[in-house]
Write an enzyme that holds these catalytic residues in place. Structure first.
Site, short mmCIF file in Angstrom:
data_model
loop_
_atom_site.label_atom_id
_atom_site.label_comp_id
_atom_site.label_asym_id
_atom_site.label_seq_id
_atom_site.Cartn_x
_atom_site.Cartn_y
_atom_site.Cartn_z
N CYS A 44 -72.41 -33.83 19.13
CA CYS A 44 -72.38 -35.05 18.32
C CYS A 44 -71.60 -34.70 17.06
O CYS A 44 -70.53 -34.12 17.16
CB CYS A 44 -73.80 -35.57 18.05
SG CYS A 44 -74.95 -34.35 17.37
N SER A 45 -72.09 -35.04 15.89
CA SER A 45 -71.40 -34.64 14.66
C SER A 45 -71.87 -33.26 14.19
O SER A 45 -71.09 -32.31 14.17
CB SER A 45 -71.64 -35.68 13.55
OG SER A 45 -70.94 -36.87 13.80
#
Length: 265
Positions: free
Chosen positions: A157-158
């Site tokens: 994800c981030s």
């Protein structure tokens, strides 16, 4: 940060899930499941390491707006890239986390801090269980992992800790890894990113001398309480994790059997 026999300087909490004990004592195969943060900050020295890991498929759990604001993922080879966004714009913590990671001004998120970021993070983990895009796309990611054509599978994800962390919980539970080992794996993030958190907080302090560090830390860390919130929501809605895999994520017995066949020794 050395992780096993490889390292990604620009992704300090990247790691291989191989070696954990799954169903019937069979271990998770090394080099098949790799969890990372977004890959836009990989260094030139990281790219040959990534090439040796050789992911056949890269799953990106970020929303399109997050991807647009972040440095472009640096990849080696020509892996299949699949975007499976797990995101709800109605939850401001998603926006807040993205702002922290890309260094945007945080004044607009003061209200979230006042409400309590630790509580907001726990709410996100409950949403991971019930949110539509979470259910659909976490399920889709598991189905990708069950196909040998997509292995090794790298997913991120981030920050590589929350959405990536919950997908790891799903995968490892489906593989029969016990909850204590899953919890320990999840909590490893904090030690692996200790230096990174310090750098982020110092950068934020330079922009905002009155920064409330206690309000920011819950977003930068993983906490047992977040994981507990997810597990509790699973039990509340589905009764058991097996029922969540089946009814919440739409995973059939065939998918689980394939996952175990290809990912366990």
């Amino acid at each position: 940060m050395v992780i096993g026999d490889w390292q990604l300087v620009g992704a300090p909490n990247a790691r291989d899930l191989g070696g954990l004990d799954g169903v019937d004592g069979r271990k998770v195969r090394a080099g098949r499941l790799i969890r990372t943060p977004a890959l836009g900050r990989l260094t030139d020295e990281d790219l040959p390491v990534l090439a040796k890991l050789g992911p056949a498929c890269v799953v990106d759990l970020r929303d399109g707006a997050e991807i647009a604001l972040a440095p472009t993922d640096r990849l080696a080879g020509e892996p299949r890239v699949v975007h499976l966004p797990v995101h709800d714009p109605e939850h401001p913590v998603f926006t807040y986390v993205s702002a922290v990671l890309v260094g945007h001004d945080l004044d607009a998120y003061a209200e979230l801090a006042r409400q309590g970021t630790a509580g907001a993070m726990a709410e996100i983990y409950r949403w991971f269980v019930t949110g539509e895009s979470a259910r659909v796309n976490f399920g889709a990611a598991v189905r990708l992992a069950a196909s040998p054509d997509n292995l090794p599978l790298l997913y991120h994800c981030s920050a590589g800790k929350d959405r990536t962390g919950w997908l790891t919980v799903i995968l490892l539970t489906a593989l029969g890894v016990d909850e204590a080992a899953i919890r320990a794996e999840y909590l490893r993030n904090n030690a692996l990113t200790d230096g990174l958190r310090a750098v982020i907080i110092e950068a934020m302090r330079r922009r905002q001398p009155t920064l409330d560090v206690d309000a920011v830390l819950p977003v930068l860390e993983v906490r047992a309480a977040y994981l507990d919130a997810g597990y509790q929501e699973v039990r509340r809605v589905h009764g058991s994790f097996d029922a969540y895999l089946r009814d919440g994520l739409g995973l059939t017995d065939d998918v689980i059997e394939a996952l175990r066949a290809h990912l366990l020794e």
